[in-house]
Design an enzyme around this catalytic site. Sequence first.
Site, PDB file in Angstrom:
ATOM      1  NE  ARG A 105      -3.634   0.956   1.706  1.00 47.13           N
ATOM      2  CZ  ARG A 105      -5.226   0.791   2.270  1.00 47.13           C
ATOM      3  NH1 ARG A 105      -5.393   1.731   2.914  1.00 47.13           N
ATOM      4  NH2 ARG A 105      -5.922   0.448   1.592  1.00 47.13           N
ATOM      5  CG  HIS A 132      -8.024   0.097  -3.023  1.00 49.60           C
ATOM      6  ND1 HIS A 132      -7.380  -1.238  -2.930  1.00 49.60           N
ATOM      7  CD2 HIS A 132      -9.154   0.430  -2.290  1.00 49.60           C
ATOM      8  CE1 HIS A 132      -8.105  -1.106  -1.344  1.00 49.60           C
ATOM      9  NE2 HIS A 132      -8.378  -0.091  -0.851  1.00 49.60           N
ATOM     10  CB  CYS A 267     -14.106   1.610  -0.377  1.00 50.56           C
ATOM     11  SG  CYS A 267     -13.425   3.084  -0.892  1.00 50.56           S
TER      12      CYS A 267
HETATM   13  N1   CP Z   1     -10.915  -0.257   2.106  1.00 46.43           N
HETATM   14  C1   CP Z   1     -10.160  -0.124   2.367  1.00 46.43           C
HETATM   15  O1   CP Z   1      -9.396  -0.773   1.786  1.00 46.43           O
HETATM   16  O2   CP Z   1     -10.077  -0.530   3.740  1.00 46.43           O
HETATM   17  P1   CP Z   1      -8.793  -0.142   4.394  1.00 46.43           P
HETATM   18  O3   CP Z   1      -8.316   1.531   4.584  1.00 46.43           O
HETATM   19  O4   CP Z   1      -9.871  -0.043   6.204  1.00 46.43           O
HETATM   20  O5   CP Z   1      -7.924  -0.947   4.171  1.00 46.43           O
HETATM   21  N1  NVA Z   2      -9.951   6.905  -1.518  1.00 47.93           N
HETATM   22  C1  NVA Z   2      -9.748   5.908   0.105  1.00 47.93           C
HETATM   23  C2  NVA Z   2      -9.363   4.994  -0.336  1.00 47.93           C
HETATM   24  C3  NVA Z   2      -9.564   4.406   1.349  1.00 47.93           C
HETATM   25  C4  NVA Z   2      -9.897   3.079   1.387  1.00 47.93           C
HETATM   26  C5  NVA Z   2      -7.709   6.831  -0.171  1.00 47.93           C
HETATM   27  O1  NVA Z   2      -6.988   6.493  -0.908  1.00 47.93           O
HETATM   28  O2  NVA Z   2      -7.908   7.465   1.346  1.00 47.93           O
END
Ligand code: CP
Ligand code: NVA
Length: 308
Positions: A105, A132, A267
Amino acid sequence: MHTKQDLLSLGNLTATELTDLLTLATALKQEWKVGGNAPVLKGKVLGMVFTKPSLRTRVSFEMGMHHLGGHALYIAPDEIQMGKRESIPDVARVLSRYVDGIMARVFAHADVVTLAQYSRVPVINGLSDYTHPCQGLADLLTIIEHKGTVKGVTIAYLGDANNVANSLALGGTLLGAHVRIGSPYGYSLRENVAHLAGQFAAASGGSLTQVVDPHEAVHGADVIYTDTWTSMGQESQAVQRALVFPPYQVNSNLVRLAQPDAVIMHCLPAHRGQEITDEVADSPHSVLWDQAENRMHAQKAVLVKLLT
Ligand code: CP
Ligand code: NVA
């Protein structure tokens, strides 16, 4: 031995590859529900590199590896300090001598691309500022469960056309959905995503429409989707964004314009009272918790495909 494969964006997949992943995810979910998954990843370790916080991504990958007989190693943001303490190519070179797969991430999408380039083992994008894909897979699985198919389904995404929207638009159009993005001026899909999704839609019989009017976006939709107005890494813009996005809030008035059996997706994490109201998030239309659970099932399919 086959060549290493990565999952960096759903836009890199063919419709057949995407469908196969979703079919495998459904089978793995069913297998898990009736007594547990076969330990097909016994002895395998997934290294999970985080540069941002997470609930779903961390826990669903960790539990997914556990269910499949493997192990997941959580590496916290302070630990590696990718690109600061050590260059990203060197992190990739070293880490891939220890583990069988890497989930990362990151902030800049280029970082996960660099990791994949220098890693000997498969790299999975666990969220970048661009895409994502694991979320997109879980979203499509959830739509299939609730609507029977993705083809021909109208998916309205409201708010910031961000990483989550990019993956939804790419995956949805690959499989023949009618994807509508309702976002303010300056916050619509980036050019390359709109172009690619347009090409996917032309091949699949779906469509991609971008509008500014939120009512137009949700009118008659089967799915209404939203996400935070300020993504991780954009905190300095939060005040400005909070002024622009309120007309895109998913509330009861907006949901009334969609199909009577429309489902609501997010999400998560949700900022209740901002992009979504409690009333909608907790309504019978909401499939938020199925969607969160499906992260685990969708990712198991990715792990089986890439790590075996
Ligand atoms: N939706 C999602 O990716 O959640 P987190 O940021 O908690 O992993
Ligand atoms: N768009 C958001 C998604 C979090 C899961 C972010 O990137 O923070």
